[in-house]
Write an enzyme that holds these catalytic residues in place. Sequence first.
Site, short mmCIF file in Angstrom:
data_model
loop_
_atom_site.label_atom_id
_atom_site.label_comp_id
_atom_site.label_asym_id
_atom_site.label_seq_id
_atom_site.Cartn_x
_atom_site.Cartn_y
_atom_site.Cartn_z
N GLN A 212 0.83 -1.22 0.00
CA GLN A 212 0.00 0.00 0.00
C GLN A 212 0.86 1.26 0.00
OE1 GLN A 212 -0.48 -2.66 1.94
NE2 GLN A 212 -2.58 -2.87 2.64
N ASP A 253 -5.84 1.14 12.55
CA ASP A 253 -7.11 0.47 12.22
C ASP A 253 -7.98 0.29 13.45
OD1 ASP A 253 -4.92 -0.43 10.23
OD2 ASP A 253 -6.85 -0.60 9.22
N ASN A 263 -2.08 -1.39 13.78
CA ASN A 263 -1.92 -0.82 12.44
C ASN A 263 -1.25 -1.87 11.55
OD1 ASN A 263 -2.27 1.39 10.60
ND2 ASN A 263 -0.07 1.70 10.67
O1 MRU Z 1 -5.12 -3.43 5.11
P1 MRU Z 1 -5.39 -1.98 4.89
O2 MRU Z 1 -4.80 -1.43 3.64
O3 MRU Z 1 -6.87 -1.66 5.04
O4 MRU Z 1 -4.66 -1.30 6.11
C1 MRU Z 1 -4.67 0.11 6.22
C2 MRU Z 1 -3.83 0.61 7.32
O5 MRU Z 1 -3.21 -0.14 8.07
C3 MRU Z 1 -3.84 2.08 7.55
O6 MRU Z 1 -2.62 2.51 8.06
C4 MRU Z 1 -4.94 2.37 8.57
O7 MRU Z 1 -6.18 1.88 8.16
C5 MRU Z 1 -5.07 3.78 8.86
S1 MRU Z 1 -5.92 4.53 7.61
C6 MRU Z 1 -6.21 6.13 7.75
#
Ligand code: MRU
Length: 375
Positions: A212, A253, A263
């Site tokens: 990501q 999260d 996170n």
């Molecule tokens: O697995 P994902 O891509 O949904 O994980 C996202 C994250 O870990 C972000 O750092 C988190 O959601 C914070 S978003 C503002």
Amino acid sequence: MKIKGKSYTTIWLNENDESCVQIIDQRWLPHEVRFADLKTVDDAFTAIKDMWVRGAPLIGGAAAYGMYLASLHFKDNHSVVEQLTEAGNYLNTARPTAVNLAWAVNEQLKAVKQAALLENISLANTQKILKTNAQKICADDIKISESIGENGLAIIEAIYQQKKETVNILTHCNAGWFATIDWGTATAPIYKAHKKGIPIHVWVDETRPRNQGARITAFELEEEGIDYSVIVDNVGGHLMQNKQVDLCIVGTDRTTYCGDVANKIGTYLKALAAWDNNIPFYVALPSTTIDWEIREGKDIPIELRSNEEVKYIYGKTEKGELEKILLTPENANAANYAFDVTPAKYITGLITEKGICEANEKSILSLFPEKALIV
Ligand code: MRU
């Protein structure tokens, strides 16, 4: 924020067809900007589960719209509350860690239950309430992210005042506008600082296995004209030892009301390295990501995803084709823990829409005193 100079949010209701919610389908970034239509609760479920949309606040927004889409297919002669509860239970199983999902589902249920207490609520009225509420949840998220940006800007400004040179910020995963409705959480202070003319350089952790950081954070920083370097996940510690990082900002999260932070996997190791090198480590989050029912990080459910995500990598070939490549021996076992928990003691502060606090119960409740009754 912008793609090729045009402003977007990550999710919106089609203004010409209110039975259709539209999203940017993030699976194709950065190579292609594709949009997708969501028309049923199953579409919303798949978009969340298979990460067409991702990031805690956006998962919440998509779930809120998912509840609305579910109601467009309800049977008129059955209880709307029962059907909505069923839809909410289904959506809640899409991904386990981001608490915004359950929060948004609950907000939608609450709104309809409240209306049902006052009148014998019709299906048409239920649909109207769910649509308006989903729009409000998303509009509020934009305001919240912008406030996080304003509050976090003060930290970057203070470093710049002292250093008078480019501020180097390390971030993990994508806690940018693609993880929210707009602005982002970790990136919001960066965007605010950039708009104020503070020179910024961002170290972008690639964030295996789904990358990501390399795919999405890099894309959005580039579109906003912010200087960045993608680094592989193990570089951060070295940079911190060599004074090439002034500040870490990550998203979350789910954060417990005592300040433990779940996170994206790898966040904990960055926090340890920051701690060892006296580098401030901040977590930017909307209050919708605080779990007021969980005290300790060990109780946060950690998503275990398919081992395919570890074994294969997607990318663009030299011929410009998108391809999936096997990295490991064909029959390799792989473990794919998607999140980890950073204990509160390693966190310098939480940047919220209400201000910055320490990662502990007392300090968190000082910003959100109304929650003292429920913890
Ligand atoms: O697995 P994902 O891509 O949904 O994980 C996202 C994250 O870990 C972000 O750092 C988190 O959601 C914070 S978003 C503002």
